[in-house]
Design an enzyme around this catalytic site. Structure first.
Site, short mmCIF file in Angstrom:
data_model
loop_
_atom_site.label_atom_id
_atom_site.label_comp_id
_atom_site.label_asym_id
_atom_site.label_seq_id
_atom_site.Cartn_x
_atom_site.Cartn_y
_atom_site.Cartn_z
N SER A 25 4.33 -4.04 8.29
CA SER A 25 5.60 -3.95 9.02
C SER A 25 5.28 -3.46 10.42
CB SER A 25 6.50 -2.93 8.32
OG SER A 25 7.49 -2.47 9.22
N LYS B 191 2.56 1.84 4.68
CA LYS B 191 2.18 0.52 5.19
C LYS B 191 0.82 0.56 5.91
CE LYS B 191 5.15 -2.23 3.69
NZ LYS B 191 4.69 -3.36 2.90
#
Ligand code: GDP
Length: 323
Positions: free
Chosen positions: A108, A141
């Site tokens: 992301s 992430k």
């Protein structure tokens, strides 16, 4: 890729996973391997190992995870860090143990520092403080990128990473407590129109800038990278164009309910001021997006109107949700 290749899409019911399944279908991969969260808890290493041993995928799209907008990230930080850390670790490890030929991990753009240089190059990773409203998610992430790189370094695994900008499209989450801004605004204008209410409230000041990519473009980029990219560095995926939240709200209003007026609730957080990705590397590889934003919004609203009964409109807090 061979049409009979065994392809696992982890997170196939989510916005991204369902788009990847659609794209693979268009390319003749009619039946990728999938598992619902009832069949397989991706946070459970033993269960994931067992599943890989039984199903022997050759290619893996790791697009499963617990995701949400600025409010959900602030109110459910434990789920965002735990579910995502675990899912990334179990799937990457099982992919290594069971000899997966190639894995694409989807991160992301929130991995980058809050005040990164714009547009954000891949090299900005870990160069500064993260945005506090989604730091637990961002840490998970970032761990996913580092997992892929570590397995590549130590074991020679062909694991690559792609970092998409803010996504939207058919299959999005329209629940106002957990959605991202674009589907939230679409829902707000839609509900206001249905109720004959002319005023739509937009969170924050309207000044933050965001970049939006249609999920079908992302799916196309993921398949492209799976076929053509072998590098250690993660690759940004976006359009290279951003706009303010005020401009976005105006655009969504023009499509859904042009008579509405917009007001700003400045008691709500703005989040990071800007996160525009530098997509030169991806362009250099020969990929470009197809959907321009206004067209993508119109297409998504058309989908919403036709699928309201099955669209995600209310929060379901699952055992392990899917991206
Ligand atoms: P972010 O990109 O991680 O900050 O996540 P969001 O998509 O949730 O929010 C993007 C920006 O849109 C933030 O500045 C929000 O405050 C703003 N925003 C305006 N209205 C809304 C809304 O109704 N829902 C959400 N999620 N964000 C909104």
């Amino acid at each position: 890729m061979n049409k009979d290749a065994r392809i696992f899409v982890a997170g196939h019911r989510g916005l991204v996973g369902s788009a990847i399944v659609r794209r693979l279908g268009e390319l003749g991969h009619a039946n990728p391997i999938t598992a619902t969260r009832e069949q397989l808890d991706l946070r459970d290493q033993a269960a994931v190992n067992y599943w890989f041993r039984a199903n022997r995928p050759e290619y893996v799209y790791l697009v499963a995870g617990t995701v949400g907008g600025i409010l959900a990230n602030s109110t459910r930080p434990a789920e965002f860090i735990y579910d995502n850390l675990m899912i990334h670790a179990t799937v990457v490890h099982a992919a290594h143990l069971y000899g997966v030929r190639k894995l694409l991990y989807l991160g992301s753009s929130c991995i980058y520092p809050r005040l990164a240089h714009q547009p954000i190059e891949e090299g900005e990773l870990l160069s500064g403080q993260l945005e506090p409203t989604n730091e637990p998610y961002a840490i998970a992430k970032i761990a996913g990128i580092k997992l892929c790189q570590a397995y590549r370094t130590q074991y020679g695994s062909n694991f690559i990473s792609a970092m998409p900008t803010n996504l939207y499209g058919p299959g999005d989450n329209f629940d106002l407590t957990s959605s991202h801004v674009l589907p939230a605004l679409m829902r707000k204008f839609h509900d206001a129109k249905a109720q004959g209410d002319r005023s739509v409230v937009v969170w924050g000041s309207g000044t933050p800038r965001r970049e939006f990519l249609h999920v079908d473009d992302l799916a196309d980029a993921c398949v492209f990278l799976m076929e053509r990219y072998e590098g250690d560095t993660h690759i940004n995926v976006g359009t290279g164009v951003d706009l303010t939240i005020r401009e976005l709200a105006t655009m969504v209003g023009e499509v859904v309910y042009p008579e509405a007026t917009i007001t700003f609730d400045t008691s709500r957080p703005d989040g990071t001021p800007r996160k525009l990705l530098d997509v030169s590397r991806l362009h250099g590889l020969g990929w470009r997006h197809r959907y321009e934003l206004r067209e993508g919004i119109a297409q998504t609203y058309d989908w919403f109107l036709r699928h309201q009964s099955e669209a995600r409109m209310a929060t379901v807090v699952p055992a392990a949700s899917e991206a």
